[in-house]
Design an enzyme around this catalytic site. Sequence first.
Site, PDB file in Angstrom:
ATOM      1  N   GLU B 305       0.875  -1.202   0.000  1.00  0.00           N
ATOM      2  CA  GLU B 305       0.000   0.000   0.000  1.00  0.00           C
ATOM      3  C   GLU B 305       0.898   1.234   0.000  1.00  0.00           C
ATOM      4  O   GLU B 305       0.750   2.139   0.820  1.00  0.00           O
ATOM      5  CB  GLU B 305      -0.891  -0.003   1.241  1.00  0.00           C
ATOM      6  N   CYS B 400     -10.700   0.702   7.403  1.00  0.00           N
ATOM      7  CA  CYS B 400     -10.086   1.961   7.817  1.00  0.00           C
ATOM      8  C   CYS B 400     -10.649   3.160   7.076  1.00  0.00           C
ATOM      9  O   CYS B 400     -10.789   4.246   7.651  1.00  0.00           O
ATOM     10  CB  CYS B 400      -8.572   1.893   7.624  1.00  0.00           C
TER      11      CYS B 400
END
Lengths: 636, 636
Positions: B305, B400
């Site tokens: 990521e 998230c």
Amino acid sequence: MIKVQMKDRFWNKYMEVVRKEVIPYQWNALNDRLPDTEPSHAIENLKIAAGEARGEFYGMVFQDSDVAKWLEAVAFSLENHPDQALEETADELIDLLGRAQQEDGYLNTYYTIKAPEQRWTNVRDNHELYCAGHLIEAAVAYYQVTGKRKFLDIMCNYTDYIDTVFGNEEGKIRGYPGHQEIELALVKLFDVTGNERYLELSKYFIDQRGQNPHYFDMEREKRGDTNPFFYHHGYEYHQAHEPVRDQEKAVGHSVRAIYMYAAMADLALKTNDDSLRKACERLWDNLTKKQMYITAGVGSSEFGEAFSFDYDLPNDTAYTETCASIALVFWAKRMLDLETNSKYADVMERALYNGTISGMDLDGKKFFYVNPLEVWPKACTRHDKRHVKPVRQPWFTCACCPPNLARLISSIGHYMYSKDDNQLFVHLYAGNQTDVELNGQMVNIIQTTEYPWDEKVTLSINPETADSFTIALRIPGWCKQPELWVNGERIHVGIVSKDGYAYIQRTWEKGDHIELLFPMPVRRMKSHPSVRVNAGKVALQRGPVVYCLEEVDNGKNLSNIYLPKASRFDVTFDKDLLEGVVTIKGDAVRIDPNAWEDNLYASNDDEQILVEIKAIPYYAWCNRSPGEMLVWINEV
Amino acid sequence: MIKVQMKDRFWNKYMEVVRKEVIPYQWNALNDRLPDTEPSHAIENLKIAAGEARGEFYGMVFQDSDVAKWLEAVAFSLENHPDQALEETADELIDLLGRAQQEDGYLNTYYTIKAPEQRWTNVRDNHELYCAGHLIEAAVAYYQVTGKRKFLDIMCNYTDYIDTVFGNEEGKIRGYPGHQEIELALVKLFDVTGNERYLELSKYFIDQRGQNPHYFDMEREKRGDTNPFFYHHGYEYHQAHEPVRDQEKAVGHSVRAIYMYAAMADLALKTNDDSLRKACERLWDNLTKKQMYITAGVGSSEFGEAFSFDYDLPNDTAYTETCASIALVFWAKRMLDLETNSKYADVMERALYNGTISGMDLDGKKFFYVNPLEVWPKACTRHDKRHVKPVRQPWFTCACCPPNLARLISSIGHYMYSKDDNQLFVHLYAGNQTDVELNGQMVNIIQTTEYPWDEKVTLSINPETADSFTIALRIPGWCKQPELWVNGERIHVGIVSKDGYAYIQRTWEKGDHIELLFPMPVRRMKSHPSVRVNAGKVALQRGPVVYCLEEVDNGKNLSNIYLPKASRFDVTFDKDLLEGVVTIKGDAVRIDPNAWEDNLYASNDDEQILVEIKAIPYYAWCNRSPGEMLVWINEV
């Protein structure tokens, strides 16, 4: 009977590299004599299986196939260039193979050493039949070239045993290989032995594939393996998701797929099976019209070394395994045997001059497994491009591609021609001297050309006595204005052509000659509009050769080169460059990066700089300084 | 003290969606009341930790942070829109948090339930400090909005305990979090409590990071973990590869990176640390000038990521996590606090109108984790694009992004202005009514605008009594010809501007008004020539809004659309489309696919078809029929 002696500046150079570099290098590899390289252990495995050495099996489950492909390359090399010492080495290796063969004919070092009781318990993953296939191919080639039967007998013995293991009869396994290969090998074995059982076994494997209940599931259950199959939980990977005659699209692992299609074409011809022929034609169309790179690279997905889907042809993450383009040559030749149509030979030629030989550097010492069409070396550090190597590698743990190239190049003569009783089909253009039986007499053909660099091809036709037969000459699909003369007399190509071949039927006399002119302007190739990544881009092609830009000639950031629609090209044969290539030069523009402030995004007008670009043949990239490479160039 | 009441057509709609949809939905998620969704178990984990329920911990190791982000969003929502029932629910949850807190102040359900003796043994991977950070942020927000101290006390208690655990003193852990977050939270805690220990602890974590010997190695050794770290065997992933002051480039996990940069900016300001400030400026330049998408998406690599490297900004495999763009807003605001320079506000605005809110559909029910700039839905089945979802998802196992968006949107008012004693800085343009203390008196500001669709902004300045102070108005970087009037008198922007802000110092009286005109022609944005994938392409931007093409408006195969350099654009506000957006229409051409034979490659001239394209704001894509989407359009 066609006996081709290659006399070609382009191909003989490669054949010499294979003979002098690749074959000896691979022999050292097989014998673990290479420094700084993972040992192959392939010969050692054979010795252990033969009871002549002690130790554990080491290597890939298909390590034996490296031995097979080496022997096949040796056979083809001996055909071109007899070499007693090499033949003796091969004979000794064949003797060792014989000693490693088990009482019942079984010959596979992995199972013999590691788990003899587990033979045939995982034909999905463990490549027993794949290795058998390569050994059969090698044995056939060795027999054809040397006339020696020993290797052939070993493999007939093994195949006879395999034939007792697989089949629909009670007590036999109703399975088929996870990695196709033996199917086409069995047809070759049938060809040289005339034993119909081999043809039937090949057909059995093809017919059984993808039938329900699914053999791989049954086998898996029997093994107690409860894992779902890794490839999207399905058997498209092995082209075993449905019966082969129902398959509409090229899917899954591309080498497995194309080896299978090649066998299907063989069987369609030899068993006169129209449904197989139709499946082959359908799959050919899908593969070549929807899923093939302009280099004849195939397999656009690294995951599964696989086909992706129609028009999904990313250039920078392409898998395009060298072996897959090689397989495409095998298949194309068989499609030509089914139907004389230049669409097959065009793809064969595209693969031969581009996506296959790009897999090896010019001196035969380093190899690409993956042949991308766009390389930004720094981006190869990205996790999703880690399969793309910016430079060729000395060897691979999975060493399938180098020996596959060796056997292809050594047998290049086999792809030049085919024939029937009184017709000779000329599929490829390259210098060679050939003896072929037509109408019951041997005819000598001398082909002279500097192809693929020069536009001219001459064939001299020399029957012993004057006779009437047909010479059918392929008119390359890339050539829009071919010219043809027979004994100096101009013949209108359109009038004598059918399916891309010009048929010259006449009474030929010794010394008759055909001249062909295939004008080779630089062509700006475009992709079908559905190939999203190539929108607005062109690739340069001249004759059968696809070109690319390299950083060493054109500087960094090749994506910042724009080729104006109007720019013209200069073409030069540079004998000192890359062992002699035609280069393409032309005017282009770049956006001046210095005229940019250090913003990432702006709406200013660009400052253009005029530059001259230089393109080289794609196959020869990365033979000088490593760096960026680009096939599809922005057009403005 | 700045108190902003948002009265904005654009943002209040989003705030209402968060209040009415996202917050209740997330509450149901936290309580496992969503059908057909993985349970969150977050509340249940708290109950188990509090000894009020039995069972095992379930969820991600950082599951507590979902509770924290929800509470923070609730706090901000209550600030805009008091809601007694919601506040009671929050109070009850805070009570539960209190009961889940351990005797010594520790508060983390994963370790409390699963392995209390293993606290702080893997701060690299297990997010204890990350969860603490989010809880601290939530506690600060809840205290600031409601004035209630309970949550704040819980978190001070926990922080005091953490302060006994980490530090250079004998017996303390010399570590720092694997996922940065607590650093910026501690500064907030310092701000509301005035407790210097919190600021020092934040500084400790920042200063300690990347020092040798490497804490993560020591910790790993102690755990007996011998695996190399997954991310290229190094700690770039955590920005712990070298001390933060030495870092030159944005690397590794992008959310971790940017949360850390935000804390660094805080500390640079509060501790007057010039080396930290310089590091922030350097990292800002690298990130925004080399590694940021035009949407203010960041993180071009799915693996980790993470950031990739300079100018590596692929559109179709971008990771561009919603949270990373949100983090960029946090950081930008802090950079503005360090230095009033519109380059920071420009990026903040770019993120707010593009790469953040693209993460949520217009009705707040579905979310993107990954925000690509080019989507071909079929290609999302490719293994290397499996992270790119062609449609928003209802929820994520790693949830998230949705609560992060909820807290950002609910607190959008906090980003409008900042101030010092006698200067008010106007960073963003959106309707609001604001009370701000300047020169010791409260000044009421009414901002009126239909931004980002309309070019006009009005500010009415209303001090209780006439007074001299400065209003500094950001001139957006995208605006080339801004106009400015004070009480109807034209002021030359260039003369009063510094670093992108127009400074109006005067004696202001109630009813004074400022008018701004920011002409919004459609701009054809280009990328720096080094961004290889965008060569020959333009993105359309109007005002701060980046546009895209969608299949629903423009048909399939958006890559086959070419925008002529000369084509003009029509701009229309369509109140019924996508809850009211300005659309862009213009003339373009496509290559006629029907004019192609079924070849994949050809050198024919293309047949062009004239078409009208319609572009919509990028953030609003995929709110109608799913399909292809494209930001960077070919230009001809």
